[in-house]
Design a protein around this motif. Structure first.
Motif, PDB file in Angstrom:
ATOM      1  N   VAL A   1       0.867  -1.174   0.000  1.00 15.25           N
ATOM      2  CA  VAL A   1       0.000   0.000   0.000  1.00 15.25           C
ATOM      3  C   VAL A   1       0.905   1.227   0.000  1.00 15.25           C
ATOM      4  CG1 VAL A   1      -1.868   1.250   1.122  1.00 15.25           C
ATOM      5  CG2 VAL A   1      -1.719  -1.239   1.376  1.00 15.25           C
ATOM      6  N   THR A   2       0.634   2.139  -0.909  1.00 19.36           N
ATOM      7  CA  THR A   2       1.409   3.389  -0.954  1.00 19.36           C
ATOM      8  C   THR A   2       0.461   4.565  -0.746  1.00 19.36           C
ATOM      9  OG1 THR A   2       1.194   3.488  -3.374  1.00 19.36           O
ATOM     10  CG2 THR A   2       3.186   2.464  -2.474  1.00 19.36           C
ATOM     11  N   GLU A   3       1.033   5.666  -0.285  1.00 21.18           N
ATOM     12  CA  GLU A   3       0.233   6.871  -0.100  1.00 21.18           C
ATOM     13  C   GLU A   3       0.816   8.021  -0.915  1.00 21.18           C
ATOM     14  OE1 GLU A   3       0.173   8.108   3.959  1.00 21.18           O
ATOM     15  OE2 GLU A   3       2.305   8.633   4.028  1.00 21.18           O
ATOM     16  N   GLU A   4      -0.078   8.893  -1.367  1.00 23.53           N
ATOM     17  CA  GLU A   4       0.333  10.049  -2.180  1.00 23.53           C
ATOM     18  C   GLU A   4      -0.397  11.294  -1.688  1.00 23.53           C
ATOM     19  OE1 GLU A   4      -0.109  11.745  -6.756  1.00 23.53           O
ATOM     20  OE2 GLU A   4      -0.890   9.771  -6.229  1.00 23.53           O
ATOM     21  N   PRO A   5       0.330  12.262  -1.107  1.00 20.39           N
ATOM     22  CA  PRO A   5      -0.316  13.504  -0.657  1.00 20.39           C
ATOM     23  C   PRO A   5      -0.866  14.291  -1.853  1.00 20.39           C
ATOM     24  CG  PRO A   5       1.890  13.253   0.274  1.00 20.39           C
ATOM     25  CD  PRO A   5       1.769  12.235  -0.812  1.00 20.39           C
ATOM     26  N   ILE A   6      -2.062  14.848  -1.664  1.00 25.99           N
ATOM     27  CA  ILE A   6      -2.679  15.674  -2.706  1.00 25.99           C
ATOM     28  C   ILE A   6      -2.915  17.058  -2.128  1.00 25.99           C
ATOM     29  CG2 ILE A   6      -4.611  15.911  -4.304  1.00 25.99           C
ATOM     30  CD1 ILE A   6      -5.073  12.913  -4.016  1.00 25.99           C
ATOM     31  N   LYS A   7      -2.117  18.010  -2.556  1.00 26.78           N
ATOM     32  CA  LYS A   7      -2.240  19.386  -2.060  1.00 26.78           C
ATOM     33  C   LYS A   7      -3.456  20.068  -2.679  1.00 26.78           C
ATOM     34  CE  LYS A   7       1.222  20.435   0.754  1.00 26.78           C
ATOM     35  NZ  LYS A   7       0.976  21.046   2.082  1.00 26.78           N
ATOM     36  N   SER A   8      -4.229  20.721  -1.832  1.00 26.76           N
ATOM     37  CA  SER A   8      -5.406  21.430  -2.316  1.00 26.76           C
ATOM     38  C   SER A   8      -5.003  22.721  -3.026  1.00 26.76           C
ATOM     39  CB  SER A   8      -6.336  21.759  -1.151  1.00 26.76           C
ATOM     40  OG  SER A   8      -7.400  22.573  -1.583  1.00 26.76           O
ATOM     41  N   THR A   9      -5.677  23.018  -4.104  1.00 26.46           N
ATOM     42  CA  THR A   9      -5.418  24.255  -4.857  1.00 26.46           C
ATOM     43  C   THR A   9      -6.441  25.331  -4.521  1.00 26.46           C
ATOM     44  OG1 THR A   9      -6.718  23.417  -6.716  1.00 26.46           O
ATOM     45  CG2 THR A   9      -4.326  23.017  -6.748  1.00 26.46           C
ATOM     46  N   GLU A  10      -7.395  24.987  -3.642  1.00 23.13           N
ATOM     47  CA  GLU A  10      -8.435  25.936  -3.256  1.00 23.13           C
ATOM     48  C   GLU A  10      -8.295  26.275  -1.773  1.00 23.13           C
ATOM     49  OE1 GLU A  10     -12.262  24.507  -4.332  1.00 23.13           O
ATOM     50  OE2 GLU A  10     -11.651  23.908  -6.355  1.00 23.13           O
TER      51      GLU A  10
ATOM     52  N   PHE B   1     -10.446  26.902   0.752  1.00 18.53           N
ATOM     53  CA  PHE B   1     -11.266  26.273   1.775  1.00 18.53           C
ATOM     54  C   PHE B   1     -11.397  24.751   1.586  1.00 18.53           C
ATOM     55  CE2 PHE B   1     -12.789  30.702   1.496  1.00 18.53           C
ATOM     56  CZ  PHE B   1     -12.543  31.088   2.804  1.00 18.53           C
ATOM     57  N   THR B   2     -10.517  24.162   0.803  1.00 20.44           N
ATOM     58  CA  THR B   2     -10.531  22.715   0.593  1.00 20.44           C
ATOM     59  C   THR B   2      -9.314  22.099   1.270  1.00 20.44           C
ATOM     60  OG1 THR B   2     -11.618  23.007  -1.547  1.00 20.44           O
ATOM     61  CG2 THR B   2     -10.591  20.877  -1.125  1.00 20.44           C
ATOM     62  N   LYS B   3      -9.549  21.038   2.021  1.00 18.61           N
ATOM     63  CA  LYS B   3      -8.465  20.401   2.772  1.00 18.61           C
ATOM     64  C   LYS B   3      -7.544  19.588   1.865  1.00 18.61           C
ATOM     65  CE  LYS B   3     -11.099  19.927   7.072  1.00 18.61           C
ATOM     66  NZ  LYS B   3     -11.607  18.960   8.094  1.00 18.61           N
ATOM     67  N   ASP B   4      -6.302  19.462   2.317  1.00 16.85           N
ATOM     68  CA  ASP B   4      -5.380  18.546   1.645  1.00 16.85           C
ATOM     69  C   ASP B   4      -5.899  17.119   1.821  1.00 16.85           C
ATOM     70  OD1 ASP B   4      -3.788  20.688   1.049  1.00 16.85           O
ATOM     71  OD2 ASP B   4      -2.348  20.327   2.666  1.00 16.85           O
ATOM     72  N   ARG B   5      -5.568  16.272   0.855  1.00 13.86           N
ATOM     73  CA  ARG B   5      -6.047  14.892   0.900  1.00 13.86           C
ATOM     74  C   ARG B   5      -4.881  13.919   0.696  1.00 13.86           C
ATOM     75  NH1 ARG B   5     -11.449  14.477   0.671  1.00 13.86           N
ATOM     76  NH2 ARG B   5     -11.611  12.564  -0.551  1.00 13.86           N
ATOM     77  N   ILE B   6      -5.138  12.659   0.958  1.00 11.12           N
ATOM     78  CA  ILE B   6      -4.144  11.612   0.736  1.00 11.12           C
ATOM     79  C   ILE B   6      -4.800  10.487  -0.063  1.00 11.12           C
ATOM     80  CG2 ILE B   6      -2.612   9.902   1.783  1.00 11.12           C
ATOM     81  CD1 ILE B   6      -2.388  11.639   4.227  1.00 11.12           C
ATOM     82  N   ARG B   7      -4.104  10.070  -1.125  1.00  8.65           N
ATOM     83  CA  ARG B   7      -4.595   8.951  -1.926  1.00  8.65           C
ATOM     84  C   ARG B   7      -3.801   7.697  -1.568  1.00  8.65           C
ATOM     85  NH1 ARG B   7      -3.743  10.755  -6.844  1.00  8.65           N
ATOM     86  NH2 ARG B   7      -5.869  11.522  -7.170  1.00  8.65           N
ATOM     87  N   TYR B   8      -4.511   6.616  -1.249  1.00  6.12           N
ATOM     88  CA  TYR B   8      -3.883   5.330  -0.944  1.00  6.12           C
ATOM     89  C   TYR B   8      -4.121   4.363  -2.100  1.00  6.12           C
ATOM     90  CZ  TYR B   8      -3.642   7.156   3.804  1.00  6.12           C
ATOM     91  OH  TYR B   8      -3.375   7.932   4.903  1.00  6.12           O
ATOM     92  N   HIS B   9      -3.079   3.637  -2.458  1.00  4.72           N
ATOM     93  CA  HIS B   9      -3.167   2.650  -3.538  1.00  4.72           C
ATOM     94  C   HIS B   9      -2.723   1.292  -2.998  1.00  4.72           C
ATOM     95  CE1 HIS B   9      -3.149   1.303  -7.779  1.00  4.72           C
ATOM     96  NE2 HIS B   9      -2.150   0.514  -7.371  1.00  4.72           N
ATOM     97  N   ALA B  10      -3.666   0.351  -2.932  1.00  2.00           N
ATOM     98  CA  ALA B  10      -3.372  -1.007  -2.447  1.00  2.00           C
ATOM     99  C   ALA B  10      -3.268  -1.945  -3.635  1.00  2.00           C
ATOM    100  CB  ALA B  10      -4.458  -1.479  -1.496  1.00  2.00           C
ATOM    101  N   ARG B  11      -2.281  -2.827  -3.599  1.00  2.00           N
ATOM    102  CA  ARG B  11      -2.044  -3.744  -4.716  1.00  2.00           C
ATOM    103  C   ARG B  11      -1.753  -5.141  -4.199  1.00  2.00           C
ATOM    104  NH1 ARG B  11       2.707  -5.064  -7.921  1.00  2.00           N
ATOM    105  NH2 ARG B  11       2.088  -5.676 -10.031  1.00  2.00           N
ATOM    106  N   LEU B  12      -2.410  -6.117  -4.791  1.00  2.00           N
ATOM    107  CA  LEU B  12      -2.161  -7.521  -4.480  1.00  2.00           C
ATOM    108  C   LEU B  12      -1.888  -8.266  -5.781  1.00  2.00           C
ATOM    109  CD1 LEU B  12      -2.092 -10.062  -2.731  1.00  2.00           C
ATOM    110  CD2 LEU B  12      -4.585 -10.174  -2.922  1.00  2.00           C
ATOM    111  N   SER B  13      -0.706  -8.857  -5.856  1.00  2.00           N
ATOM    112  CA  SER B  13      -0.319  -9.651  -7.019  1.00  2.00           C
ATOM    113  C   SER B  13       0.049 -11.044  -6.541  1.00  2.00           C
ATOM    114  CB  SER B  13       0.867  -9.006  -7.741  1.00  2.00           C
ATOM    115  OG  SER B  13       1.320  -9.824  -8.803  1.00  2.00           O
ATOM    116  N   ALA B  14      -0.589 -12.055  -7.127  1.00  2.00           N
ATOM    117  CA  ALA B  14      -0.340 -13.437  -6.703  1.00  2.00           C
ATOM    118  C   ALA B  14      -0.415 -14.385  -7.890  1.00  2.00           C
ATOM    119  CB  ALA B  14      -1.325 -13.857  -5.632  1.00  2.00           C
TER     120      ALA B  14
END
Length: 202
Positions: free
Chosen positions: A104-113, A115-128
């Motif tokens: 699982v990796t995380e990627e910060p997303i800076k708000s450009t507005e 009154f909008t909060k910064d966000r974090i995107r999580y990407h989960a990956r399963l390979s088998a």
């Protein structure tokens, strides 16, 4: 008499602390790994099934799988135990369920507005990969699945909210993985599956 009384009082002071420690140890986990034992077994014409993990957590940013209350790697092991069964003990065939990635990796997303909060995107990956080898004929066959999910939340979410959403993310990831891997096994490894009635359409 005073010495005996002092000893009894000391024991009374120590006992509550011991009881409190035991209660903490018995506290149940808030989240549990998904289970698949209620689903029909995939019965393989092999002598044994080996579960192997080639995934090593880095414990370094941007990887955050070690923070999740439910481990993707552990759940993948559970999936193999709950869904796969070896039934041909007279053969030399071996099935290997190999976990390639459970990150699982995380990627910060800076708000450009403003009154909008910064966000974090999580990407989960399963390979088998499920690989079946036949030493007698020196042949093998395999099938692989890569499942992934993405989740975005406010950067200032508290740990309780994060764990709740992370847990839901893992469950959804394995719903997809379970469905896709079963379909692949029945399609590409059908000659090794007991009572497989899959018919490939050309």
């Amino acid at each position: 008499m005073l010495k005996k009384l002092f000893t009894i009082m000391s024991l009374l002071l120590v006992f509550p602390a011991c009881t409190h420690f035991q209660d903490n140890e018995a506290e149940p986990r808030r989240y549990e790994e998904p289970r698949f034992a209620d689903q029909e077994l995939i019965r393989l014409k092999v002598n044994k099934i080996e579960v192997i993990s080639e995934f090593t957590p880095s414990f370094k940013s941007p990887n955050v799988e070690h923070l999740f209350p439910v481990s993707i790697e552990k759940t993948a092991r559970i999936w193999a135990r709950d869904r796969l069964e070896a039934v041909d003990f007279s053969s030399d065939k071996v099935a290997k369920f190999i976990i390639k990635d459970a990150s699982v990796t995380e990627e910060p997303i800076k708000s450009t507005e403003v009154f909008t909060k910064d966000r974090i995107r999580y990407h989960a990956r399963l390979s088998a990969t499920l690989k079946i080898s036949d030493p007698q004929s020196q042949s093998s066959a395999e099938t692989s699945i890569e499942a992934w999910r993405e989740l975005t939340m406010n950067a200032d979410a508290d740990i309780e909210e994060k764990e709740k959403q992370w847990n839901n993310m893992v469950y959804k990831l394995f719903n997809e993985f379970n469905r896709s891997m079963e379909a692949n096994i029945n399609q590409y490894l059908n000659m090794y599956v007991v009572n497989n009635d899959y018919i490939h359409e050309y």
